[in-house]
Design a protein around this motif. Structure first.
Motif, PDB file in Angstrom:
ATOM      1  N   GLY A   1       0.785  -1.236   0.000  1.00 63.06           N
ATOM      2  CA  GLY A   1       0.000   0.000   0.000  1.00 63.06           C
ATOM      3  C   GLY A   1       0.810   1.277   0.000  1.00 63.06           C
ATOM      4  N   GLY A   2       2.123   1.173   0.267  1.00 63.92           N
ATOM      5  CA  GLY A   2       2.889   2.415   0.292  1.00 63.92           C
ATOM      6  C   GLY A   2       4.372   2.151   0.191  1.00 63.92           C
ATOM      7  N   LEU A   3       5.120   3.195  -0.023  1.00 62.07           N
ATOM      8  CA  LEU A   3       6.570   3.020  -0.113  1.00 62.07           C
ATOM      9  C   LEU A   3       7.310   4.220   0.452  1.00 62.07           C
ATOM     10  CD1 LEU A   3       8.074   4.859  -2.477  1.00 62.07           C
ATOM     11  CD2 LEU A   3       6.935   3.271  -3.993  1.00 62.07           C
ATOM     12  N   PHE A   4       8.497   3.943   0.889  1.00 58.81           N
ATOM     13  CA  PHE A   4       9.455   4.994   1.221  1.00 58.81           C
ATOM     14  C   PHE A   4      10.684   4.778   0.344  1.00 58.81           C
ATOM     15  CE2 PHE A   4       7.204   4.653   5.315  1.00 58.81           C
ATOM     16  CZ  PHE A   4       6.923   6.000   5.541  1.00 58.81           C
ATOM     17  N   MET A   5      11.223   5.859  -0.193  1.00 64.24           N
ATOM     18  CA  MET A   5      12.532   5.780  -0.850  1.00 64.24           C
ATOM     19  C   MET A   5      13.515   6.441   0.099  1.00 64.24           C
ATOM     20  SD  MET A   5      11.687   6.554  -4.828  1.00 64.24           S
ATOM     21  CE  MET A   5      13.212   5.866  -5.480  1.00 64.24           C
ATOM     22  N   ILE A   6      14.517   5.694   0.456  1.00 62.53           N
ATOM     23  CA  ILE A   6      15.481   6.216   1.431  1.00 62.53           C
ATOM     24  C   ILE A   6      16.882   6.217   0.843  1.00 62.53           C
ATOM     25  CG2 ILE A   6      14.107   5.402   3.400  1.00 62.53           C
ATOM     26  CD1 ILE A   6      16.243   3.114   3.665  1.00 62.53           C
ATOM     27  N   ARG A   7      17.735   6.988   1.448  1.00 56.48           N
ATOM     28  CA  ARG A   7      19.147   6.998   1.059  1.00 56.48           C
ATOM     29  C   ARG A   7      19.946   6.401   2.207  1.00 56.48           C
ATOM     30  NH1 ARG A   7      22.259   9.329  -2.658  1.00 56.48           N
ATOM     31  NH2 ARG A   7      20.496  10.413  -3.598  1.00 56.48           N
ATOM     32  N   ALA A   8      20.786   5.467   1.889  1.00 54.39           N
ATOM     33  CA  ALA A   8      21.599   4.836   2.933  1.00 54.39           C
ATOM     34  C   ALA A   8      22.992   4.560   2.376  1.00 54.39           C
ATOM     35  CB  ALA A   8      20.955   3.539   3.404  1.00 54.39           C
ATOM     36  N   ALA A   9      23.954   4.510   3.277  1.00 49.76           N
ATOM     37  CA  ALA A   9      25.353   4.341   2.857  1.00 49.76           C
ATOM     38  C   ALA A   9      25.593   2.966   2.238  1.00 49.76           C
ATOM     39  CB  ALA A   9      26.271   4.559   4.046  1.00 49.76           C
ATOM     40  N   ASP A  10      24.940   1.940   2.805  1.00 48.68           N
ATOM     41  CA  ASP A  10      25.146   0.592   2.288  1.00 48.68           C
ATOM     42  C   ASP A  10      23.950  -0.280   2.660  1.00 48.68           C
ATOM     43  OD1 ASP A  10      25.462  -0.053   4.982  1.00 48.68           O
ATOM     44  OD2 ASP A  10      27.648   0.217   4.867  1.00 48.68           O
ATOM     45  N   ASP A  11      24.030  -1.559   2.272  1.00 49.79           N
ATOM     46  CA  ASP A  11      22.906  -2.466   2.508  1.00 49.79           C
ATOM     47  C   ASP A  11      22.586  -2.604   3.997  1.00 49.79           C
ATOM     48  OD1 ASP A  11      23.115  -2.770  -0.156  1.00 49.79           O
ATOM     49  OD2 ASP A  11      23.751  -4.880  -0.138  1.00 49.79           O
ATOM     50  N   SER A  12      23.619  -2.674   4.799  1.00 54.40           N
ATOM     51  CA  SER A  12      23.396  -2.863   6.233  1.00 54.40           C
ATOM     52  C   SER A  12      22.683  -1.665   6.832  1.00 54.40           C
ATOM     53  CB  SER A  12      24.727  -3.072   6.956  1.00 54.40           C
ATOM     54  OG  SER A  12      25.335  -4.233   6.465  1.00 54.40           O
ATOM     55  N   ALA A  13      23.112  -0.484   6.423  1.00 52.60           N
ATOM     56  CA  ALA A  13      22.484   0.724   6.955  1.00 52.60           C
ATOM     57  C   ALA A  13      21.027   0.790   6.519  1.00 52.60           C
ATOM     58  CB  ALA A  13      23.242   1.969   6.477  1.00 52.60           C
ATOM     59  N   ALA A  14      20.772   0.416   5.265  1.00 52.83           N
ATOM     60  CA  ALA A  14      19.398   0.430   4.766  1.00 52.83           C
ATOM     61  C   ALA A  14      18.541  -0.587   5.522  1.00 52.83           C
ATOM     62  CB  ALA A  14      19.382   0.120   3.266  1.00 52.83           C
ATOM     63  N   ALA A  15      19.124  -1.743   5.795  1.00 51.59           N
ATOM     64  CA  ALA A  15      18.384  -2.784   6.515  1.00 51.59           C
ATOM     65  C   ALA A  15      18.059  -2.337   7.936  1.00 51.59           C
ATOM     66  CB  ALA A  15      19.210  -4.072   6.541  1.00 51.59           C
ATOM     67  N   ARG A  16      18.989  -1.616   8.549  1.00 51.48           N
ATOM     68  CA  ARG A  16      18.724  -1.110   9.907  1.00 51.48           C
ATOM     69  C   ARG A  16      17.560  -0.116   9.894  1.00 51.48           C
ATOM     70  NH1 ARG A  16      24.370  -1.315  10.371  1.00 51.48           N
ATOM     71  NH2 ARG A  16      24.602   0.883   9.829  1.00 51.48           N
ATOM     72  N   ILE A  17      17.529   0.713   8.857  1.00 51.37           N
ATOM     73  CA  ILE A  17      16.420   1.675   8.758  1.00 51.37           C
ATOM     74  C   ILE A  17      15.098   0.924   8.573  1.00 51.37           C
ATOM     75  CG2 ILE A  17      15.401   3.484   7.306  1.00 51.37           C
ATOM     76  CD1 ILE A  17      18.281   4.434   6.724  1.00 51.37           C
ATOM     77  N   ALA A  18      15.123  -0.055   7.684  1.00 50.68           N
ATOM     78  CA  ALA A  18      13.893  -0.817   7.411  1.00 50.68           C
ATOM     79  C   ALA A  18      13.424  -1.545   8.663  1.00 50.68           C
ATOM     80  CB  ALA A  18      14.143  -1.811   6.277  1.00 50.68           C
ATOM     81  N   ALA A  19      14.372  -2.085   9.401  1.00 49.79           N
ATOM     82  CA  ALA A  19      14.013  -2.850  10.595  1.00 49.79           C
ATOM     83  C   ALA A  19      13.369  -1.973  11.655  1.00 49.79           C
ATOM     84  CB  ALA A  19      15.268  -3.521  11.167  1.00 49.79           C
ATOM     85  N   ALA A  20      13.695  -0.676  11.616  1.00 51.78           N
ATOM     86  CA  ALA A  20      13.156   0.234  12.633  1.00 51.78           C
ATOM     87  C   ALA A  20      11.806   0.822  12.233  1.00 51.78           C
ATOM     88  CB  ALA A  20      14.156   1.374  12.872  1.00 51.78           C
TER      89      ALA A  20
END
Lengths: 154, 168
Positions: free
Chosen positions: A118-137
């Motif tokens: 139903g929705g999306l966020f486009m985020i900027r992250a330094a690497d996969d791990s950082a992006a995963a941490r954001i997603a997990a939160a």
């Protein structure tokens, strides 16, 4: 001379004119539109079960890549009790604002059409791990929603 | 870290709308009051000045180093935007009437003073408003306007003399 006011309130419309001009000049980024679709998410019209999962890309991108967070209301998703939808919207708002304040939120929006996403966020992250941490939160997960993370390439 | 510095840093981090609005709301009432005085109460021109000043300010905000107060920096910027406009207007018209006759009608002393300030020559008006209304020092005014302190002092004397002569 001290009687002369040092502050005067201009017309409210001036603020909107100034903001619009700055946005048009690329000097200010518009506020995200996420509350519109977040309200719909909170309403939880679509529910089908896959569970909570964060799919991590295996590729390690260069610093500052864009990632897409897709929010899916599967069967595990627990809709907000009646009258409490606004609390979820507010919580998502705080999360999105904290990303925005760090310059990590690129876009947000609602996805219209059949299916649980139903929705999306486009985020900027330094690497996969950082992006995963954001997603997990993302608070959407604690309500049983599924957050899918994908690296975006143009 | 002052509130202003925090607001500026928040804006520069992501150039977000909310961060800008916080800056705008904190300082626009002072900028607008200054613009109203410098334009002799012309609210349309005052709003234009405020708008242009904010555009200029956000372009240059990254160079703001908190050496001076943000409000002083913004006020100086607005005064200079106003001066640049006047220079353009002078090129566009042959005989600008910037020293209209003082209108002292009306029973309100504050209004009389506002009107009289509005009729001062530009240089004297800028210094008078910044010094006597806003309380900036000659050193600060000199920095804002790109003039020497002596000029600021002489413009203030001139403004006060003109006001004394024009007020009932």
């Amino acid at each position: 001379m001290k009687d002369l006011p040092r502050e005067m309130q201009p017309a409210r419309a001036l603020e909107e004119r100034v903001v619009s001009k700055l946005v048009a000049a690329g000097l200010v980024r518009r506020r995200r539109v996420w509350p519109i679709w977040a309200a719909a998410v909170a309403a939880a019209l679509v529910v089908s079960a896959i569970g909570v999962a964060v799919l991590r890309p295996t590729h390690t991108p260069a610093q500052g890549n864009i990632y897409v967070l897709l929010l899916a209301e599967d069967s595990a998703y627990r809709p907000a009790p009646k009258g409490h939808g606004a609390e979820r919207v507010a919580e998502l708002a705080r999360w999105a604002d904290s990303l925005d304040a760090l310059g990590k939120l690129e876009r947000a929006g609602r996805l219209v059409g059949p299916g649980p996403i139903g929705g999306l966020f486009m985020i900027r992250a330094a690497d996969d791990s950082a992006a995963a941490r954001i997603a997990a939160a993302c608070p959407f997960r604690k309500w049983g929603g599924r957050v899918v993370l994908k690296r975006f390439e143009e | 870290m002052t509130d202003d510095v925090a607001l500026v840093e928040r804006y520069l981090r992501a150039r977000g709308e909310d961060a800008f609005r916080a800056l705008y709301r904190a300082h626009t009432p002072a900028l607008y009051a200054l613009a109203m005085r410098l334009t002799g109460g012309d609210h349309v021109e005052a709003e234009d000045l405020v708008q242009e000043s904010w555009v200029r300010a956000v372009r240059e905000l990254s160079s703001f180093r908190a050496r001076s107060a943000l409000r002083s920096w913004l006020c100086g910027l607005l005064v200079n935007v106003r001066r640049e406009r006047i220079r353009v207007e002078w090129r566009e018209v042959d005989a600008p009437d910037i020293e209209a006759a003082v209108d002292t009608s009306g029973p309100d002393d504050a209004l009389d003073l506002e009107r009289a300030i509005g009729t001062l020559p530009e240089g004297a008006r800028d210094v008078f408003v910044l010094h006597d209304v806003y309380g900036y020092t000659h050193r600060e005014i000199a920095e804002m306007l790109g003039i020497v302190e002596g000029t600021s002092k002489s413009q203030l004397t001139r403004a006060r003399t003109l006001l004394r002569d024009s007020l009932p």
